[in-house]
Design a protein around this motif. Structure first.
Motif, mmCIF file in Angstrom:
data_model
loop_
_atom_site.group_PDB
_atom_site.id
_atom_site.type_symbol
_atom_site.label_atom_id
_atom_site.label_comp_id
_atom_site.label_asym_id
_atom_site.label_seq_id
_atom_site.Cartn_x
_atom_site.Cartn_y
_atom_site.Cartn_z
ATOM 1 N N PRO A 235 27.318 22.697 -77.218
ATOM 2 C CA PRO A 235 26.446 22.365 -78.362
ATOM 3 C C PRO A 235 26.868 21.096 -79.100
ATOM 4 N N ILE B 179 21.131 23.937 -67.923
ATOM 5 C CA ILE B 179 20.912 23.609 -69.324
ATOM 6 C C ILE B 179 21.059 22.112 -69.570
ATOM 7 N N ASN C 109 15.041 17.546 -74.704
ATOM 8 C CA ASN C 109 14.372 18.553 -75.532
ATOM 9 C C ASN C 109 13.445 17.890 -76.556
ATOM 10 N N ALA D 146 19.058 24.171 -81.206
ATOM 11 C CA ALA D 146 18.382 24.389 -79.926
ATOM 12 C C ALA D 146 19.382 24.682 -78.813
ATOM 13 N N ASP D 147 20.489 23.943 -78.785
ATOM 14 C CA ASP D 147 21.486 24.155 -77.737
ATOM 15 C C ASP D 147 22.127 25.534 -77.837
ATOM 16 N N VAL E 228 20.682 28.236 -78.974
ATOM 17 C CA VAL E 228 19.684 29.177 -78.449
ATOM 18 C C VAL E 228 19.652 29.120 -76.927
ATOM 19 N N PHE E 229 19.708 27.922 -76.373
ATOM 20 C CA PHE E 229 19.726 27.794 -74.922
ATOM 21 C C PHE E 229 20.918 28.546 -74.319
ATOM 22 N N GLY F 104 14.033 31.692 -73.414
ATOM 23 C CA GLY F 104 15.050 30.884 -74.070
ATOM 24 C C GLY F 104 14.664 29.426 -74.171
ATOM 25 N N GLY G 80 14.289 27.832 -77.756
ATOM 26 C CA GLY G 80 15.163 26.716 -78.097
ATOM 27 C C GLY G 80 14.380 25.515 -78.599
ATOM 28 N N ALA H 184 13.125 26.506 -82.093
ATOM 29 C CA ALA H 184 14.214 26.544 -83.076
ATOM 30 C C ALA H 184 14.683 25.133 -83.414
ATOM 31 N N GLY H 185 14.760 24.272 -82.406
ATOM 32 C CA GLY H 185 15.162 22.900 -82.657
ATOM 33 C C GLY H 185 14.169 22.171 -83.543
#
Length: 363
Positions: free
Chosen positions: A175, A213, A220, A280-281, A283-284, A316, A320, A323-324
């Motif tokens: 992250p 990822i 993203n 975001a990371d 969550v990923f 996910g 993500g 969320a980001g």
């Protein structure tokens, strides 16, 4: 330097989204040479035109049209002297917007000081000749300064950011990779970081697990969407009015470069990008999300085309992105309330002929 040129960035973003080999029109049945179109339009615009506009604006702010012209000349030296090589072996030649923001005002200041010095020393009838040659000689000197000094310094910064991403990845602090990635992105090092560092790592992951990822860390579209929404919601003037169009180009077209000027015009907004990227990371990582290939360009449609077969990983990916976007929007809106961008509209950019000829007495 950035705000008056947002329209040019949006125009470049639209051309890129339409005409690159993975763009919208390339997915149709049109039998065009997409690589040639990209090489003849998209590449020269991002490498030469846009940095020259930024440098011209920086010089003009200091000393009118003469300062702007000298800034545009000088930045070509910076462009020519900038390239980098990462420890992974990736070589790049990134657009020199940071160099343009340095050399443009410097050139304007130099031109102003030269004109001050020569103001009472020009013989009658030789004003135009002296003005033109003083500007031309200063242009040669500053272009060489950019080539020998400023360009290599920008190259060193680019190399440092790329190697920092590699080092954080090797340390397993995934992250936190977003910290140098976002800074590198807004300096237009996104392609170098993505294709030079992250894509090779992602390819190794895909060979082992079927998804990676790493393909999502730079591409993203969520944080950029949140940033532009924050400008639309809490911004002012031209930045606010241009945000909706930039959202379409960024999120649907995948051209992230259109949001970079919104960070450069108010550098504190890098905090919003960090917040969106790190959230975001995380969550990923929680959902073990990943893509099966590198999305190019990084639009939501490209993400959909590379979704894995696992339902949890698919959820996910979308969570993500969402969320980001949410994190970048909330932090960005707060930062814009605390540190607003100066309100600039089209009328502030109008320049009369007298202003353009400032410092150029006619014989």
């Amino acid at each position: 330097m950035v705000i008056p040129n947002i329209g040019a960035f949006i125009a470049w973003g639209l051309i890129t989204a339409l005409f690159i080999p993975t763009g919208w029109l390339a997915k149709t049945n049109l039998d065009w040479d997409w690589d040639a179109i990209t090489g003849n339009t998209v590449g020269p615009m991002i490498k030469y035109l846009l940095p020259m506009l930024v440098a011209y604006t920086g010089g003009k702010l200091i000393h009118g049209h003469r300062g702007g012209v000298l800034g545009a000349v000088a930045v070509l030296g910076v462009i020519g002297g900038a390239s980098f090589e990462l420890s992974s072996g990736a070589v790049g030649d990134p657009p020199q917007f940071l160099g343009a923001m340095v050399i443009g005002p410097l050139a304007g200041w130099v031109m102003r000081e030269i004109d001050k010095y020569l103001e009472d020393k020009r013989p009658a009838g030789f004003e135009m000749l002296i003005n033109n040659f003083s500007q031309g000689i200063a242009g040669v000197i500053l272009a060489m300064l950019g080539y020998v000094v400023i360009g290599p310094i920008m190259s060193s910064l680019a190399t440092a950011f790329g190697n920092m991403v590699e080092g954080i990845s090797d340390a397993g602090l995934l992250p936190l990779m977003d910290l140098p990635i976002e800074v590198g992105k807004v300096l237009f090092l996104n392609n170098a970081i993505n294709h030079g560092v992250l894509t090779p790592l992602g390819s190794t992951d895909v060979a082992e697990t079927g998804r990676s990822i790493y393909y999502m860390l730079e591409s993203n579209p969520g944080p950029g969407l949140g940033l532009l929404l924050a400008y639309w919601f809490a911004g002012k003037g031209l930045a606010k009015l241009s945000a909706p169009g930039s959202i379409i180009i960024h999120f649907l077209g995948g051209i992230h470069e259109v949001y970079f000027p919104y960070v450069l015009m108010n550098p504190v907004m890098i905090g919003a990008m960090w917040a969106g990227g790190i959230v975001a990371d995380i969550v990923f990582v929680i959902f073990d999300a990943g893509l099966t290939g590198p999305p190019s360009p990084g639009s939501i449609f490209a993400y959909i085309s590379f979704l894995p077969s696992s339902g949890g990983a698919v959820a996910g990916v979308f969570l993500g992105i969402a969320a980001g976007a949410a994190a970048a929007f909330v932090v960005g809106a707060i930062l814009l309330r605390l540190f607003p961008v100066p309100e600039i509209d089209d009328s502030d950019d109008d320049t009369s002929l007298d202003d353009a000829m400032e410092g150029v007495p006619l014989s």
